[in-house]
Structure formats: C-alpha cells, structure tokens
Design a protein around this motif. Sequence first.
Motif: not given
Length: 79
Positions: A4-15
Amino acid sequence: MKRNIEAVLKVLTAVEEDTHVEGMSGYNLSLFCVEECSTDDLESAMTLLVDSGYLVGKNEGSFRLSWAGHSLLEELRGQ
C-alpha cells in the motif's frame, strides 16, 4: 498482502516530521497513521521499509529514516 503506497508514504512522512533525535516510537507512529490506514497496512509498510533499509529500527522500538528513506520520500512526493 499487497503493498500500500499510501501507507508507505504515511509512515515515511510521520517519521520525517518527528523531532526526536532517537526517532519516532512505533506506538506514536501507529497513532499518527491509524486514521489514514489499517493496522495491517501500517505493519506491512513498516516491515517492507525496514527490510529494504529505508527505515532503521532503533532501541526500544523507535524508528528513523535512513538516507535512502529520505530519498524514497522525495521520490514519492515527486521532488
């Protein structure tokens, strides 16, 4: 399970947005992402990012971006 690219982007952005030198705790990361993606998607994204070297697991369950993680985030944002 599909990536899930959206989840990947969310994780990277949060960190990336976390200000703690030691990185973001897994607990805080799950709170940040829970509204945007399922727990399964979050866990899958984190596993893939750690396995690929984009996210580095630190002591006591905290995570930070690697150099490659910053580059991936820029690429996903289209920068």
